[in-house]
Scaffold this motif. Sequence first.
Motif, PDB file in Angstrom:
ATOM      1  N   ALA A 118       7.218  25.401   7.684  1.00 31.77           N
ATOM      2  CA  ALA A 118       7.663  26.007   6.601  1.00 31.77           C
ATOM      3  C   ALA A 118       7.016  25.428   5.250  1.00 31.77           C
ATOM      4  CB  ALA A 118       9.206  26.000   6.505  1.00 31.77           C
ATOM      5  N   ASP A 119       6.880  26.163   4.437  1.00 36.40           N
ATOM      6  CA  ASP A 119       6.376  25.902   2.992  1.00 36.40           C
ATOM      7  C   ASP A 119       7.019  24.463   2.418  1.00 36.40           C
ATOM      8  OD1 ASP A 119       4.438  27.781   3.292  1.00 36.40           O
ATOM      9  OD2 ASP A 119       5.565  28.860   1.664  1.00 36.40           O
ATOM     10  N   ASP A 120       8.315  24.351   2.493  1.00 35.91           N
ATOM     11  CA  ASP A 120       8.796  23.226   1.971  1.00 35.91           C
ATOM     12  C   ASP A 120       8.488  21.876   2.829  1.00 35.91           C
ATOM     13  OD1 ASP A 120      10.305  23.857   4.189  1.00 35.91           O
ATOM     14  OD2 ASP A 120      12.307  23.082   3.394  1.00 35.91           O
ATOM     15  N   VAL A 121       8.069  22.087   3.965  1.00 33.98           N
ATOM     16  CA  VAL A 121       7.489  20.830   4.987  1.00 33.98           C
ATOM     17  C   VAL A 121       6.167  20.882   4.182  1.00 33.98           C
ATOM     18  CG1 VAL A 121       6.826  19.922   6.733  1.00 33.98           C
ATOM     19  CG2 VAL A 121       9.225  20.883   6.520  1.00 33.98           C
ATOM     20  N   GLY A 122       5.469  21.595   4.112  1.00 37.07           N
ATOM     21  CA  GLY A 122       3.986  21.555   3.601  1.00 37.07           C
ATOM     22  C   GLY A 122       3.882  20.891   2.230  1.00 37.07           C
ATOM     23  N   TYR A 123       4.710  21.281   1.331  1.00 32.54           N
ATOM     24  CA  TYR A 123       4.692  20.572  -0.104  1.00 32.54           C
ATOM     25  C   TYR A 123       5.136  18.893   0.107  1.00 32.54           C
ATOM     26  CZ  TYR A 123       4.802  25.164  -2.434  1.00 32.54           C
ATOM     27  OH  TYR A 123       4.587  26.356  -2.847  1.00 32.54           O
ATOM     28  N   ALA A 124       5.930  18.828   0.999  1.00 35.65           N
ATOM     29  CA  ALA A 124       6.198  17.257   1.388  1.00 35.65           C
ATOM     30  C   ALA A 124       4.964  16.631   1.886  1.00 35.65           C
ATOM     31  CB  ALA A 124       7.365  16.941   2.192  1.00 35.65           C
ATOM     32  N   MET A 125       4.218  17.274   2.696  1.00 34.63           N
ATOM     33  CA  MET A 125       3.190  16.990   3.203  1.00 34.63           C
ATOM     34  C   MET A 125       1.847  16.645   2.355  1.00 34.63           C
ATOM     35  SD  MET A 125       2.802  18.354   7.103  1.00 34.63           S
ATOM     36  CE  MET A 125       4.040  18.090   8.491  1.00 34.63           C
ATOM     37  N   THR A 126       2.129  17.566   1.294  1.00 33.89           N
ATOM     38  CA  THR A 126       0.684  17.052   0.285  1.00 33.89           C
ATOM     39  C   THR A 126       1.133  15.910  -0.371  1.00 33.89           C
ATOM     40  OG1 THR A 126       1.792  18.630  -1.551  1.00 33.89           O
ATOM     41  CG2 THR A 126       0.363  19.723   0.142  1.00 33.89           C
TER      42      THR A 126
END
Length: 154
Positions: free
Chosen positions: A24-32
């Motif tokens: 999900a995008d929220d996980v992607g943001y945290a990964m950045t």
Amino acid sequence: MTDRVHFKHSYMSFPLRTEPYQRADDVGYAMTELLWHNGKPFYPVTALAEARYACARLAEGRFDETDEDNIDLILQMRRATGGYFFEIILRNDKGTAYGGWAWGQELSIGDEIHDGYRVLTTHNGRHAFRFAWDATTGRYRCLNELPVSKGGGS
């Protein structure tokens, strides 16, 4: 004459078994956020393509794999400096956030709770390192001396 550009290949893709909440995008943001440390790049984005991950419940409470909002992700990054950096993505009903990192060759989650989260233990040869949640910084931090750093604080 102009040749049309065709985009046929994915640069990075998820395995078929990856659950929707894990990509999900929220996980992607945290990964950045974990790709950077102290205001500069720490990992190349390609390191995410090689990362392995595990699902866990780090907050107090029982692990329920059907409760997707409360399943945390721990990424085992490429081997570096004699061990692995384990990057933590915390997920709960209030949102998703980067939760800091741990380092070692193996990672264990214990029953001990500190500030509402489980204490993590890593091992590197004969040495064990404990990581506990620090509510002030919103990150896990090592409780003893580590033989490596990420170039400063966590």
